[in-house]
Design a protein around this motif. Sequence first.
Motif, short mmCIF file in Angstrom:
data_model
loop_
_atom_site.label_atom_id
_atom_site.label_comp_id
_atom_site.label_asym_id
_atom_site.label_seq_id
_atom_site.Cartn_x
_atom_site.Cartn_y
_atom_site.Cartn_z
N ALA A 175 0.92 -1.12 -0.05
CA ALA A 175 -0.07 -0.04 0.06
C ALA A 175 0.68 1.20 0.18
O ALA A 175 0.46 2.18 -0.64
CB ALA A 175 -0.98 -0.21 0.95
N LEU A 176 1.97 1.18 0.69
CA LEU A 176 2.99 2.24 0.93
C LEU A 176 3.49 2.57 -0.67
O LEU A 176 3.45 3.78 -1.16
CB LEU A 176 4.02 2.08 1.77
N THR A 177 3.79 1.59 -1.22
CA THR A 177 4.53 1.66 -2.61
C THR A 177 3.62 2.22 -3.60
O THR A 177 3.89 3.06 -4.29
CB THR A 177 5.11 0.19 -3.15
N THR A 178 2.28 1.47 -3.57
CA THR A 178 1.32 2.05 -4.47
C THR A 178 1.09 3.53 -4.36
O THR A 178 0.69 4.31 -5.02
CB THR A 178 -0.21 1.09 -4.26
N GLY A 179 0.68 3.88 -2.79
CA GLY A 179 0.48 5.54 -2.61
C GLY A 179 1.44 6.09 -2.98
O GLY A 179 1.12 7.60 -3.50
N GLN A 180 2.63 6.12 -2.81
CA GLN A 180 3.91 6.95 -3.15
C GLN A 180 4.09 7.02 -4.69
O GLN A 180 4.24 7.97 -5.16
CB GLN A 180 5.21 6.34 -2.60
N THR A 181 3.65 6.02 -5.43
CA THR A 181 3.81 5.88 -6.80
C THR A 181 2.60 6.84 -7.33
O THR A 181 2.62 7.64 -8.14
CB THR A 181 3.69 4.68 -7.29
N ALA A 182 1.37 6.77 -6.73
CA ALA A 182 0.40 7.46 -7.16
C ALA A 182 0.71 9.10 -6.74
O ALA A 182 0.31 10.13 -7.52
CB ALA A 182 -0.99 7.37 -6.34
N ILE A 183 1.46 9.35 -5.60
CA ILE A 183 1.58 10.62 -5.46
C ILE A 183 2.71 11.28 -6.11
O ILE A 183 2.42 12.35 -6.80
CB ILE A 183 2.47 10.84 -3.97
N ASP A 184 3.64 10.53 -6.74
CA ASP A 184 4.59 10.83 -7.75
C ASP A 184 4.13 11.24 -9.02
O ASP A 184 4.37 12.13 -9.89
CB ASP A 184 5.61 9.70 -8.08
N ALA A 185 2.80 10.67 -9.31
CA ALA A 185 2.01 10.46 -10.76
C ALA A 185 1.25 11.89 -10.53
O ALA A 185 0.63 12.12 -11.58
CB ALA A 185 1.47 9.28 -11.00
N ALA A 186 0.93 12.36 -9.49
CA ALA A 186 -0.13 13.62 -9.47
C ALA A 186 0.53 14.78 -10.18
O ALA A 186 1.80 14.95 -10.19
CB ALA A 186 -0.19 13.79 -7.91
N ASN A 187 -0.48 15.45 -10.78
CA ASN A 187 -0.16 16.81 -11.72
C ASN A 187 -0.44 17.97 -11.01
O ASN A 187 0.06 19.12 -11.56
CB ASN A 187 -0.87 16.59 -12.98
N ASN A 188 -1.27 17.80 -9.57
CA ASN A 188 -1.47 18.97 -9.12
C ASN A 188 -1.48 18.85 -7.37
O ASN A 188 -1.51 17.77 -6.93
CB ASN A 188 -2.63 19.86 -9.42
N ALA A 189 -1.61 19.92 -6.67
CA ALA A 189 -1.71 19.86 -5.13
C ALA A 189 -3.00 18.74 -4.70
O ALA A 189 -2.74 18.26 -3.81
CB ALA A 189 -1.66 21.32 -4.59
N ASP A 190 -4.07 18.94 -5.45
CA ASP A 190 -5.33 18.14 -5.22
C ASP A 190 -4.94 16.79 -5.43
O ASP A 190 -5.33 15.99 -4.43
CB ASP A 190 -6.46 18.69 -6.08
N ASP A 191 -4.31 16.46 -6.42
CA ASP A 191 -3.85 15.15 -6.81
C ASP A 191 -3.14 14.42 -5.74
O ASP A 191 -3.16 13.31 -5.61
CB ASP A 191 -3.50 14.86 -8.11
N ILE A 192 -2.18 15.38 -5.55
CA ILE A 192 -1.22 14.81 -4.38
C ILE A 192 -1.62 14.64 -3.11
O ILE A 192 -1.64 13.56 -2.57
CB ILE A 192 -0.15 15.93 -4.16
N ASN A 193 -2.72 15.46 -2.66
CA ASN A 193 -3.39 15.20 -1.31
C ASN A 193 -4.36 13.96 -1.42
O ASN A 193 -4.55 13.15 -0.65
CB ASN A 193 -4.19 16.50 -0.97
N SER A 194 -5.01 13.92 -2.46
CA SER A 194 -5.97 12.77 -2.77
C SER A 194 -5.29 11.46 -2.88
O SER A 194 -5.61 10.56 -2.28
CB SER A 194 -6.76 13.11 -4.01
N ALA A 195 -4.17 11.46 -3.57
CA ALA A 195 -3.18 10.35 -3.59
C ALA A 195 -2.77 9.99 -2.13
O ALA A 195 -2.79 8.99 -1.47
CB ALA A 195 -1.97 10.38 -4.42
N TYR A 196 -2.51 10.94 -1.36
CA TYR A 196 -1.87 10.65 0.05
C TYR A 196 -3.05 9.98 1.11
O TYR A 196 -2.94 9.01 1.67
CB TYR A 196 -1.62 11.88 0.76
N ASP A 197 -4.32 10.71 0.92
CA ASP A 197 -5.52 10.24 1.48
C ASP A 197 -5.89 8.70 1.18
O ASP A 197 -6.01 8.01 2.13
CB ASP A 197 -6.70 11.09 1.17
#
Length: 267
Positions: free
Chosen positions: A48-70
């Motif tokens: 879950a950590l690996t998947t979540g951090q990968t999703a954060i890296d792929a985010a294109n804006n602040a909202d996507d970063i926060n959503s990926a973190y959540d």
Amino acid sequence: LGTSLDDQKTAQKQNLQAEHDKIVNDIANDPTLTSAEKAKQTSDADQALTTGQTAIDAANNADDINSAYDQGKTNIDASHVPGTKLDDQQSAQKQNLQTEHDKIVNEIANDPTLTAAEKAKQTSDADKALTTGQTEIDAAKNADEVNSAYDQGKTNIDASHVPGTKLEDQQSAQKQNLQAEHDKIVNDIANDPTLTATEKAKQTSDADQALTTEQNSIDAAKNADDINSAYDQGKTVIDNTYQTGTSLDDQKTAQKQNLQAEHDKIV
């Protein structure tokens, strides 16, 4: 301008790492989980950590970063699934141990190769193993210890049932013992100077018949106690076939008196 996207990603990935480490620590210290369950849940948290951090890296804006973190935090948190309450695990394994005990005690009770005394001893051993095992389960501090205490208790309970010698072998042995007793008694009869040849023949015949009858009784026995009882009865019967005659001195005296009486009659 806000914090750079890269810095936001780095910060949220670190936050996700911190959440992961907290959850993994919770899993490691959860007494309701077995080692295997802890390993599985830790692996789930890692993924879950690996998947979540990968999703954060792929985010294109602040909202996507926060959503990926959540989402990552939710998935990491979900990887920790506490087990059944320790008290309930202890109760269940104690019941399982009781069931195993009752099964073994029933097998002991119905084992035809054991005498009543042996059954009582083995049942007592099973009772003690149950008490010890359940006490160990109560003292366990986590799921692994609960299961280990159950396994050891089951092993000890199972070991309390020790089948005796095969029934056929017990019968054969006691028949041989009866034969030996018969041969001893027949020899005593044959060498008893107080008995006439006719008395010896009668008593020997009685011993032979007793041997045959009692060996048949041993063959008909259905359990160890019955075999031993048949042997004891047979030995008693065989021993009783030998009846010593009047002492030789008394026989001599009586016959001398008879001879004297016959002499006096003729004279």
